[in-house]
Design a protein around this motif. Structure first.
Motif, PDB file in Angstrom:
ATOM      1  N   GLU A 229       0.825  -1.202   0.000  1.00  0.00           N
ATOM      2  CA  GLU A 229       0.000   0.000   0.000  1.00  0.00           C
ATOM      3  C   GLU A 229       0.865   1.261   0.000  1.00  0.00           C
TER       4      GLU A 229
ATOM      5  N   GLN B 148      -2.113   5.650  -4.939  1.00  0.00           N
ATOM      6  CA  GLN B 148      -3.472   5.192  -4.657  1.00  0.00           C
ATOM      7  C   GLN B 148      -3.979   5.680  -3.307  1.00  0.00           C
TER       8      GLN B 148
ATOM      9  N   ARG C  38       2.533   1.759  -3.432  1.00  0.00           N
ATOM     10  CA  ARG C  38       1.601   2.354  -4.398  1.00  0.00           C
ATOM     11  C   ARG C  38       1.041   3.662  -3.829  1.00  0.00           C
TER      12      ARG C  38
END
Length: 266
Positions: free
Chosen positions: A250, A256, A253
């Protein structure tokens, strides 16, 4: 010894590789200290550069083992300098593996160094050359997970901890996937010397597509689920929790947005 036949310049570490190491060190420091305003950016740069370092070491292991097995042409090709620009297929060796990480969180090195197999005598030596790459990923994974299985995580910032967990996941997936007996991957290279000449000739045309075939297969939900269950079990045995690798992905990335379960700013 075979190393005597290589010039000193052929074995000098490339400034390109040293530059990648420097980026890894600086971004690792930024991840540890929280220097960057967005920890995900630092994690992304740290994991990506460390992943490229592992790709270089993977190919260096192939080349060094080939050199000591009889292929004295390795040095002149530049493979011993750890410079990724010297690889036979830079696209397969660096660009695609990095894209695979970004797209699917999967570590999968590609074939890169050209070895003159006719110079090497003995099937065991041929197999060892192919096995050297995945074994390097295994060693890298052990280094990344050492703080976890040694219980040495006190004082380690969450962002750095998550980054190490995700990097370990990449190394484990690379070691397992590249050990599959699929043409074009190292696992097949280990078996190939023991196969009949007719079977090798029949399989050879499929070698360029082996890497892409494996990656495409992992997009099948059922296959992907089973595969990552195995990966999670291995990492769990090494002290890495599934949530830690999830949070590492997470943070990696960062575009995002960070998941609330993985907040490192609290």
């Amino acid at each position: 010894m075979t190393t005597a036949t290589t010039r000193h310049g052929d074995r000098r570490i490339s400034p390109v590789f040293l530059g990648i190491l420097a980026v890894t060190a600086v971004t690792g420091w930024a991840t540890w200290t929280g220097f960057a305003e967005q920890p995900g950016v630092a994690v992304f740069l740290f994991v990506t550069s460390a992943w490229i370092v592992s790709l270089c070491l993977h190919e260096y292991a192939h080349a060094r083992t080939a050199l000591h097995s009889g292929d004295i042409s390795i040095g002149a090709k530049g493979y011993l300098t750890l410079n990724p620009a010297k690889y036979t297929h830079a696209l397969l060796s660096v660009v695609l593996p990095v894209l695979f990480v970004i797209m699917g969180g999967i570590g999968l090195p590609g074939g890169a160094v050209f070895i003159e197999r006719h110079r090497i005598r003995g099937r065991w030596r041929h197999s060892l050359i192919s096995a050297a790459g995945p074994l390097t990923n295994v060693l890298f994974a052990l280094v990344c997970t050492a703080p976890f299985w040694l219980g040495a995580l006190d004082g380690v910032p969450l962002a750095f901890r998550f980054a190490l967990a995700f990097l370990a996941l990449l190394q484990v997936t690379a070691a397992i996937l590249n050990s599959l007996p699929v043409p074009g991957l190292d696992g097949y290279g280990v078996l190939e010397p023991w196969l009949s000449r007719s079977l090798r000739s029949q399989v050879e045309p499929f070698a360029p597509f082996g890497l892409l075939f494996v990656f495409a297969l992992l997009w099948v939900p059922a296959v992907n689920g089973v595969f990552f269950d195995v990966i999670d079990s291995i990492l769990s045995a090494l002290g890495v929790h599934e949530l830690e690798t999830y949070c590492g992905l997470e943070l990696f990335r960062f575009w995002q947005g960070e998941h609330e379960l993985c907040s490192v700013t609290a």
